[in-house]
Design a protein around this motif. Structure first.
Motif, PDB file in Angstrom:
ATOM      1  N   GLN A 126       1.239  -1.223  -0.061  1.00 13.85           N
ATOM      2  CA  GLN A 126      -0.021   0.195   0.103  1.00 13.85           C
ATOM      3  C   GLN A 126       0.490   1.374  -0.287  1.00 13.85           C
ATOM      4  O   GLN A 126       0.344   2.037  -0.333  1.00 13.85           O
ATOM      5  CB  GLN A 126      -1.175  -0.280   1.241  1.00 13.85           C
ATOM      6  N   LEU A 127       2.012   1.377   1.016  1.00 18.22           N
ATOM      7  CA  LEU A 127       2.644   2.734   1.110  1.00 18.22           C
ATOM      8  C   LEU A 127       3.728   2.939  -0.433  1.00 18.22           C
ATOM      9  O   LEU A 127       3.784   3.767  -1.020  1.00 18.22           O
ATOM     10  CB  LEU A 127       3.131   2.533   2.485  1.00 18.22           C
ATOM     11  N   LEU A 128       4.034   2.029  -0.489  1.00 14.87           N
ATOM     12  CA  LEU A 128       4.405   2.030  -1.871  1.00 14.87           C
ATOM     13  C   LEU A 128       3.850   2.722  -2.734  1.00 14.87           C
ATOM     14  O   LEU A 128       4.700   3.378  -3.810  1.00 14.87           O
ATOM     15  CB  LEU A 128       5.176   0.904  -3.052  1.00 14.87           C
ATOM     16  N   LEU A 129       2.610   1.735  -3.293  1.00 16.17           N
ATOM     17  CA  LEU A 129       1.972   2.893  -4.504  1.00 16.17           C
ATOM     18  C   LEU A 129       1.532   4.161  -3.456  1.00 16.17           C
ATOM     19  O   LEU A 129       0.762   5.020  -4.861  1.00 16.17           O
ATOM     20  CB  LEU A 129       0.320   1.678  -4.522  1.00 16.17           C
ATOM     21  N   SER A 130       1.613   4.919  -2.656  1.00 19.87           N
ATOM     22  CA  SER A 130       0.498   5.922  -2.366  1.00 19.87           C
ATOM     23  C   SER A 130       1.521   6.518  -2.052  1.00 19.87           C
ATOM     24  O   SER A 130       1.663   8.276  -2.354  1.00 19.87           O
ATOM     25  CB  SER A 130      -0.284   6.137  -0.236  1.00 19.87           C
ATOM     26  N   ASP A 131       3.550   6.531  -1.470  1.00 22.41           N
ATOM     27  CA  ASP A 131       4.161   7.407  -0.542  1.00 22.41           C
ATOM     28  C   ASP A 131       5.286   7.636  -1.284  1.00 22.41           C
ATOM     29  O   ASP A 131       6.172   8.601  -1.394  1.00 22.41           O
ATOM     30  CB  ASP A 131       4.870   6.712   0.319  1.00 22.41           C
ATOM     31  N   VAL A 132       5.105   7.229  -2.589  1.00 20.65           N
ATOM     32  CA  VAL A 132       6.601   7.292  -3.545  1.00 20.65           C
ATOM     33  C   VAL A 132       6.719   8.351  -4.865  1.00 20.65           C
ATOM     34  O   VAL A 132       7.005   9.499  -5.000  1.00 20.65           O
ATOM     35  CB  VAL A 132       7.258   5.517  -4.054  1.00 20.65           C
ATOM     36  N   GLN A 181       6.505  -3.184 -12.571  1.00 18.51           N
ATOM     37  CA  GLN A 181       7.038  -4.292 -10.817  1.00 18.51           C
ATOM     38  C   GLN A 181       7.377  -5.353 -11.533  1.00 18.51           C
ATOM     39  O   GLN A 181       7.211  -5.882 -12.160  1.00 18.51           O
ATOM     40  CB  GLN A 181       6.209  -4.176  -9.611  1.00 18.51           C
ATOM     41  N   ASN A 182       9.371  -5.451 -10.257  1.00 18.29           N
ATOM     42  CA  ASN A 182       9.606  -6.895 -10.565  1.00 18.29           C
ATOM     43  C   ASN A 182       8.928  -7.525  -9.226  1.00 18.29           C
ATOM     44  O   ASN A 182       8.106  -7.520  -8.791  1.00 18.29           O
ATOM     45  CB  ASN A 182      11.251  -7.116 -10.928  1.00 18.29           C
ATOM     46  N   VAL A 205       5.242   4.868 -18.269  1.00 20.53           N
ATOM     47  CA  VAL A 205       5.364   4.631 -17.141  1.00 20.53           C
ATOM     48  C   VAL A 205       5.794   5.597 -15.940  1.00 20.53           C
ATOM     49  O   VAL A 205       6.867   6.122 -16.163  1.00 20.53           O
ATOM     50  CB  VAL A 205       5.792   2.787 -16.350  1.00 20.53           C
ATOM     51  N   LYS A 206       4.707   5.534 -14.877  1.00 21.50           N
ATOM     52  CA  LYS A 206       5.355   6.523 -13.662  1.00 21.50           C
ATOM     53  C   LYS A 206       5.845   6.077 -12.368  1.00 21.50           C
ATOM     54  O   LYS A 206       6.918   6.642 -11.947  1.00 21.50           O
ATOM     55  CB  LYS A 206       3.595   7.220 -12.930  1.00 21.50           C
ATOM     56  N   LEU A 207       6.002   5.051 -12.688  1.00 17.24           N
ATOM     57  CA  LEU A 207       6.656   4.661 -11.166  1.00 17.24           C
ATOM     58  C   LEU A 207       7.372   3.266 -11.304  1.00 17.24           C
ATOM     59  O   LEU A 207       6.426   1.634 -11.799  1.00 17.24           O
ATOM     60  CB  LEU A 207       6.078   4.123 -10.200  1.00 17.24           C
ATOM     61  N   GLY A 208       8.903   2.856 -10.697  1.00 21.56           N
ATOM     62  CA  GLY A 208       9.380   0.793 -11.284  1.00 21.56           C
ATOM     63  C   GLY A 208       9.428   1.023  -9.934  1.00 21.56           C
ATOM     64  O   GLY A 208      10.258   1.764  -9.335  1.00 21.56           O
ATOM     65  N   ILE A 209       8.943  -0.089  -9.640  1.00 21.19           N
ATOM     66  CA  ILE A 209       9.204  -0.668  -8.172  1.00 21.19           C
ATOM     67  C   ILE A 209       9.735  -2.324  -8.452  1.00 21.19           C
ATOM     68  O   ILE A 209       9.522  -3.406  -8.401  1.00 21.19           O
ATOM     69  CB  ILE A 209       7.808  -1.007  -7.753  1.00 21.19           C
ATOM     70  N   ASP A 210      11.194  -2.309  -7.082  1.00 21.00           N
ATOM     71  CA  ASP A 210      11.734  -3.100  -7.233  1.00 21.00           C
ATOM     72  C   ASP A 210      12.193  -4.098  -6.540  1.00 21.00           C
ATOM     73  O   ASP A 210      12.799  -3.519  -4.932  1.00 21.00           O
ATOM     74  CB  ASP A 210      13.487  -2.874  -8.247  1.00 21.00           C
ATOM     75  N   GLY A 223      10.414  10.146 -14.316  1.00 22.83           N
ATOM     76  CA  GLY A 223      10.024   9.000 -13.220  1.00 22.83           C
ATOM     77  C   GLY A 223      10.008   8.848 -12.548  1.00 22.83           C
ATOM     78  O   GLY A 223      11.968   8.892 -11.912  1.00 22.83           O
ATOM     79  N   ALA A 224       9.735   7.812 -10.390  1.00 18.23           N
ATOM     80  CA  ALA A 224      10.363   6.967 -10.128  1.00 18.23           C
ATOM     81  C   ALA A 224      10.760   5.436  -9.883  1.00 18.23           C
ATOM     82  O   ALA A 224       9.684   5.314 -10.509  1.00 18.23           O
ATOM     83  CB  ALA A 224       9.229   7.544  -8.778  1.00 18.23           C
ATOM     84  N   VAL A 225      12.067   4.937  -9.398  1.00 17.99           N
ATOM     85  CA  VAL A 225      12.227   3.886  -9.341  1.00 17.99           C
ATOM     86  C   VAL A 225      11.492   3.926  -7.644  1.00 17.99           C
ATOM     87  O   VAL A 225      13.093   4.660  -7.262  1.00 17.99           O
ATOM     88  CB  VAL A 225      13.156   3.079  -9.850  1.00 17.99           C
ATOM     89  N   VAL A 226      11.918   2.580  -7.404  1.00 15.40           N
ATOM     90  CA  VAL A 226      11.405   2.502  -5.602  1.00 15.40           C
ATOM     91  C   VAL A 226      12.642   1.180  -5.836  1.00 15.40           C
ATOM     92  O   VAL A 226      12.040   0.277  -6.186  1.00 15.40           O
ATOM     93  CB  VAL A 226      10.483   3.301  -5.291  1.00 15.40           C
ATOM     94  N   THR A 227      13.341   0.890  -4.628  1.00 16.29           N
ATOM     95  CA  THR A 227      14.052  -0.376  -3.681  1.00 16.29           C
ATOM     96  C   THR A 227      13.352  -0.738  -3.056  1.00 16.29           C
ATOM     97  O   THR A 227      13.587   0.141  -1.973  1.00 16.29           O
ATOM     98  CB  THR A 227      15.304  -0.637  -4.376  1.00 16.29           C
ATOM     99  N   TYR A 228      12.771  -2.051  -2.707  1.00 17.03           N
ATOM    100  CA  TYR A 228      12.647  -2.763  -0.832  1.00 17.03           C
ATOM    101  C   TYR A 228      12.547  -3.393  -0.892  1.00 17.03           C
ATOM    102  O   TYR A 228      12.303  -3.941   0.113  1.00 17.03           O
ATOM    103  CB  TYR A 228      10.960  -2.484  -1.063  1.00 17.03           C
ATOM    104  N   GLY A 229      13.619  -4.421  -1.676  1.00 16.18           N
ATOM    105  CA  GLY A 229      14.866  -5.790  -1.229  1.00 16.18           C
ATOM    106  C   GLY A 229      15.363  -5.975  -2.658  1.00 16.18           C
ATOM    107  O   GLY A 229      15.693  -5.655  -3.278  1.00 16.18           O
TER     108      GLY A 229
END
Ligand SMILES: NC(=O)c1ccc[n+]([C@@H]2O[C@H](COP(=O)([O-])OP(=O)(O)OC[C@H]3O[C@@H](n4cnc5c(N)ncnc54)[C@H](OP(=O)(O)O)[C@@H]3O)[C@@H](O)[C@H]2O)c1
Length: 329
Positions: free
Chosen positions: A129-135, A146-147, A209-214, A232-238
């Protein structure tokens, strides 16, 4: 009572031991005692056992970032829960049969959430949820790539994203997952590999593509970044690859991509206790209604912790590995 202790940091299935320890005792003022009904073995727990996680307490140490429990006793002054309530625990060390914690550390959840799912409410749902709302500021119709899309978090991103009107490009390691992910709302599924950006651009018809999640790091992160539109933004969480983030400097400098890191505790820490409780209350209702869940591949008794930990590290295991320390759930 039984508890899992680490004798050393190392190969997870070699260093976890189910040991007999004294009971936690009666709750003191403001404390709660609960039986642990189930806990999942998450990638972060594997990192904890290996000694590669950010927390490396003195040994022996008990792993376990989350669990679901049933309250058996409360101390004076505890008003938020009562005996019989099902709770999630905001504190760690949950690979055990029983916990004694501060009342404020537990959150009561609806009893009709299946125990196996409730065991996985504390970490992955708010992470998605927060990956989709806060980045990044995302509007309905926006594309997200996302991968590890078939992971528990990845599946939650598909579902929570769709509920928000977002569209997802889902990168996985094998085509056999496509039908299952499409059925839960994935717009596009793609196998990771060379030319990912070109294949994604074609699949989304050139839309930004606005957001990349890795959650893989290494070159997989660079491939996700290459799919994201300029600015755009890329966020890595793992870091499922065990690698460090790699990114093409042209993506950063010329295309203005921003790269940031996500950690649930840090992002929850920006919120008040009331806001945190509201997030869990909302996610609990969604879990109760069957709108969010995660597949479970196997449930082990606590005595078989080594087998459970080994199973949790297998490729294509098909779902989460849980442990039920107080009997089948
Ligand atoms: N930062 C935070 O606060 C936070 C919070 C929660 C979770 N996480 C992270 O989120 C990630 C997913 O967690 P989860 O509990 O959802 O995982 P999970 O359900 O246990 O699934 C693990 C996933 O990782 C994939 N995978 C494993 N090794 C890989 C590799 N070398 N390259 C590419 N993919 C690989 C697996 O793919 P196959 O099915 O193909 O094997 C599977 O999709 C983990 O990295 C975890 O640490 C971070």
């Amino acid at each position: 009572m039984k508890r899992i202790d680490l004798s050393e940091y190392g190969v997870p299935e070699h260093v976890v031991h189910c040991v007999e320890v004294p009971d936690v005792g009666a709750p003191g003022p403001g404390e709660v005692v609960f039986d642990v009904l189930a806990f999942p073995i998450n990638p972060a727990d594997i990192g904890f056992c290996s000694g590669t996680y950010r927390l490396r307490p003195p040994l022996p140490a008990t792993p376990g970032a989350e669990c679901v429990g049933r309250v058996i006793a409360v101390g004076t002054g505890v008003v938020n829960v009562q005996p019989g309530d099902h709770v999630i625990n905001l504190q760690r060390e949950n690979w055990t049969q029983r916990r004694r914690v501060k009342g404020e550390d537990v959150i009561a959840i609806p009893k009709n959430i299946p125990i196996r799912q409730a065991a996985m409410l504390r970490i992955n749902p708010p992470t998605a949820q927060l990956l989709l709302s806060d980045v990044a500021p995302l509007q309905p119709g926006d594309w997200v790539v996302q991968n590890v899309a078939n992971s528990a978090v990845g599946r939650l991103i598909i579902r929570l994203g769709r509920a928000r009107g977002l569209r997802t490009v889902n990168v996985v390691r094998r085509e056999s997952l496509f039908a299952e992910l499409h059925a839960m709302g994935a717009d596009i599924c793609i196998v990771d590999g060379p030319d990912l950006a070109a294949r994604v651009a074609q699949a989304v018809g050139g839309a930004p593509v606005k957001l990349g999640i890795d959650a893989v790091c290494g070159e997989a992160l660079a491939r996700i970044a290459s799919c994201v539109a300029d600015g755009g933004a890329v966020v890595t969480y793992g870091a499922m690859s065990g690698g460090q983030p790699a990114i093409d400097r042209g993506d950063l400098m010329f295309r203005g991509i921003t790269l940031s890191g996500f950690m649930l505790g840090r992002f929850l820490g920006r919120r008040s206790l009331g806001e945190i409780q509201a997030i869990f209350a909302d996610l609990a209702v969604q879990m109760q209604d069957g709108k969010i869940d995660a597949p479970v591949a196997a449930v082990y008794p606590i005595e078989q912790i080594a087998e459970a930990v080994a199973h949790a590290q297998r490729e294509a295991k098909g779902g989460k590995i849980l442990v039920a320390p107080n009997g089948p759930v």
